[in-house]
Structure formats: structure tokens, C-alpha cells
Design a protein around this motif. Structure first.
Motif, PDB file in Angstrom:
ATOM      1  N   MET A 125       0.833  -1.214   0.000  1.00  0.00           N
ATOM      2  CA  MET A 125       0.000   0.000   0.000  1.00  0.00           C
ATOM      3  C   MET A 125       0.867   1.264   0.000  1.00  0.00           C
ATOM      4  O   MET A 125       1.780   1.405   0.799  1.00  0.00           O
ATOM      5  CB  MET A 125      -0.879   0.022   1.264  1.00  0.00           C
ATOM      6  CG  MET A 125      -2.097  -0.851   1.175  1.00  0.00           C
ATOM      7  SD  MET A 125      -3.352  -0.153   0.095  1.00  0.00           S
ATOM      8  CE  MET A 125      -3.849   1.305   1.010  1.00  0.00           C
ATOM      9  N   VAL A 150      -3.949  10.113  -2.977  1.00  0.00           N
ATOM     10  CA  VAL A 150      -4.379   8.945  -3.748  1.00  0.00           C
ATOM     11  C   VAL A 150      -3.803   7.692  -3.083  1.00  0.00           C
ATOM     12  O   VAL A 150      -2.582   7.536  -3.000  1.00  0.00           O
ATOM     13  CB  VAL A 150      -3.894   9.032  -5.211  1.00  0.00           C
ATOM     14  CG1 VAL A 150      -4.349   7.804  -5.996  1.00  0.00           C
ATOM     15  CG2 VAL A 150      -4.398  10.305  -5.872  1.00  0.00           C
ATOM     16  N   SER A 151      -4.693   6.830  -2.598  1.00  0.00           N
ATOM     17  CA  SER A 151      -4.246   5.572  -1.981  1.00  0.00           C
ATOM     18  C   SER A 151      -4.210   4.480  -3.030  1.00  0.00           C
ATOM     19  O   SER A 151      -5.165   4.312  -3.793  1.00  0.00           O
ATOM     20  CB  SER A 151      -5.195   5.163  -0.855  1.00  0.00           C
ATOM     21  OG  SER A 151      -5.269   6.170   0.112  1.00  0.00           O
ATOM     22  N   LEU A 152      -3.091   3.751  -3.043  1.00  0.00           N
ATOM     23  CA  LEU A 152      -2.871   2.755  -4.085  1.00  0.00           C
ATOM     24  C   LEU A 152      -2.578   1.403  -3.464  1.00  0.00           C
ATOM     25  O   LEU A 152      -1.739   1.302  -2.569  1.00  0.00           O
ATOM     26  CB  LEU A 152      -1.637   3.146  -4.908  1.00  0.00           C
ATOM     27  CG  LEU A 152      -1.785   4.224  -5.954  1.00  0.00           C
ATOM     28  CD1 LEU A 152      -0.406   4.578  -6.487  1.00  0.00           C
ATOM     29  CD2 LEU A 152      -2.665   3.727  -7.082  1.00  0.00           C
ATOM     30  N   ASP A 153      -3.232   0.382  -3.960  1.00  0.00           N
ATOM     31  CA  ASP A 153      -2.961  -0.979  -3.500  1.00  0.00           C
ATOM     32  C   ASP A 153      -1.855  -1.581  -4.359  1.00  0.00           C
ATOM     33  O   ASP A 153      -2.058  -2.548  -5.081  1.00  0.00           O
ATOM     34  CB  ASP A 153      -4.251  -1.815  -3.584  1.00  0.00           C
ATOM     35  CG  ASP A 153      -4.121  -3.113  -2.820  1.00  0.00           C
ATOM     36  OD1 ASP A 153      -3.129  -3.253  -2.077  1.00  0.00           O
ATOM     37  OD2 ASP A 153      -4.999  -3.980  -2.963  1.00  0.00           O
ATOM     38  N   VAL A 154      -0.680  -0.969  -4.278  1.00  0.00           N
ATOM     39  CA  VAL A 154       0.476  -1.402  -5.070  1.00  0.00           C
ATOM     40  C   VAL A 154       1.651  -1.554  -4.106  1.00  0.00           C
ATOM     41  O   VAL A 154       1.912  -0.653  -3.299  1.00  0.00           O
ATOM     42  CB  VAL A 154       0.819  -0.349  -6.146  1.00  0.00           C
ATOM     43  CG1 VAL A 154       2.140  -0.682  -6.825  1.00  0.00           C
ATOM     44  CG2 VAL A 154      -0.289  -0.261  -7.181  1.00  0.00           C
ATOM     45  N   GLN A 212       2.659   4.820 -11.935  1.00  0.00           N
ATOM     46  CA  GLN A 212       1.203   4.963 -12.051  1.00  0.00           C
ATOM     47  C   GLN A 212       0.758   6.377 -11.711  1.00  0.00           C
ATOM     48  O   GLN A 212      -0.075   6.965 -12.395  1.00  0.00           O
ATOM     49  CB  GLN A 212       0.496   3.956 -11.146  1.00  0.00           C
ATOM     50  CG  GLN A 212       0.596   2.520 -11.657  1.00  0.00           C
ATOM     51  CD  GLN A 212      -0.469   1.614 -11.044  1.00  0.00           C
ATOM     52  OE1 GLN A 212      -1.286   2.057 -10.245  1.00  0.00           O
ATOM     53  NE2 GLN A 212      -0.449   0.342 -11.411  1.00  0.00           N
TER      54      GLN A 212
END
Lengths: 82, 82
Positions: A1, A45-49, A58
Motif C-alpha cells: 500500500m 491517492v491511496s494505491l494498493d500497489v 502509475q
């Protein structure tokens, strides 16, 4: 995350009527020392990466495609874990 | 001369329809890993004040009186010279 903190600002050459309105408002409230106000956007921006480099790529692409208008705006961002 | 960088964000408990719209937009563009987007404001306030403590006090007051709505928003700021 990962979480990206994205800052979008108008390019210096672009007039900022919203900033002028805020400046006038501050002057009306008695803040006489304000010389300039510029208004921009701040996005989280929260990213599940998991991979940081993938996340960086991204977010860069998001900024170019949607979050900022590259004709009149500059953007910068930083990435934090979690 | 000081410049204040002011970040205004919605409190975590407040719904953010603008953030949801951006999230949906990003998903439409193929960014499937976005889990959340929150949209806030970023302001740059230039002040003709030499004393840093005076500048800090003034910006704090600006935030409370005009720049943020303390009922639904949080704010933070940093001060830079020049």
C-alpha cells in the motif's frame, strides 16, 4: 500500500482569479501584509500497489492523464508507505 | 518576506464526493489499484512580514478565519523564507 500526495498548481504565467479573490478576502479581514495568493489542488491517492517504482509510474501517469492539466498546471507528488 | 504553504483537507469522517468522482475517473482510465482519493486545497500565501513568529501567527489566524472551515476541514501549513 502506498499513498501519493499530489500537489497541482497553476503555472506561474497563468492568472489566478480564485487566488485574487482569497487575497481580497484576507485584506478585507485586516491582513494587510498579504502580497499574493495562489490556489491549487491537493490530492491524496491511496494505491494498493506494493512496488514503489510501479506506484511512482502509475501516479505520474495519473497526473498527466487526469489530475493535472499540463497546459496550464504544474504538478508534483511524493509517495509515502502505508 | 515569507511564503506559507497551506494544505486544507476534509476531516476523515467527512464524505468526499469530489474524491470519489476522481477515483471513478481513474478507474475508467484503467487504474484499477486506486483504493481511495481525497481532494483538498493547496494555497500559497506570500506575506510581506520579516518576523517568522509574526508570520506564523498571521497564517494561523487566516486559516481559522477564511482559508479553512474548521467544522469540516483540517489544515496544516509550513513557512518558507523568500
Amino acid at each position: 500500500m502506498h499513498k501519493a500526495r499530489v500537489y497541482v498548481t497553476l503555472k506561474p504565467s497563468i492568472l489566478d482569479p480564485q487566488g485574487n479573490a482569497v487575497k481580497n478576502g484576507l485584506e478585507s479581514l485586516g491582513f494587510a501584509d498579504v502580497t499574493d495568493v495562489r490556489v491549487g489542488k491537493y490530492l491524496e491517492v491511496s494505491l494498493d500497489v506494493v512496488d514503489k517504482n510501479v506506484a511512482l509510474e502509475q501516479v505520474e501517469e495519473m497526473c498527466k492523464k487526469l489530475l493535472a492539466n499540463p497546459v496550464i498546471e504544474d504538478y508534483r507528488f511524493e509517495l509515502v508507505e502505508g
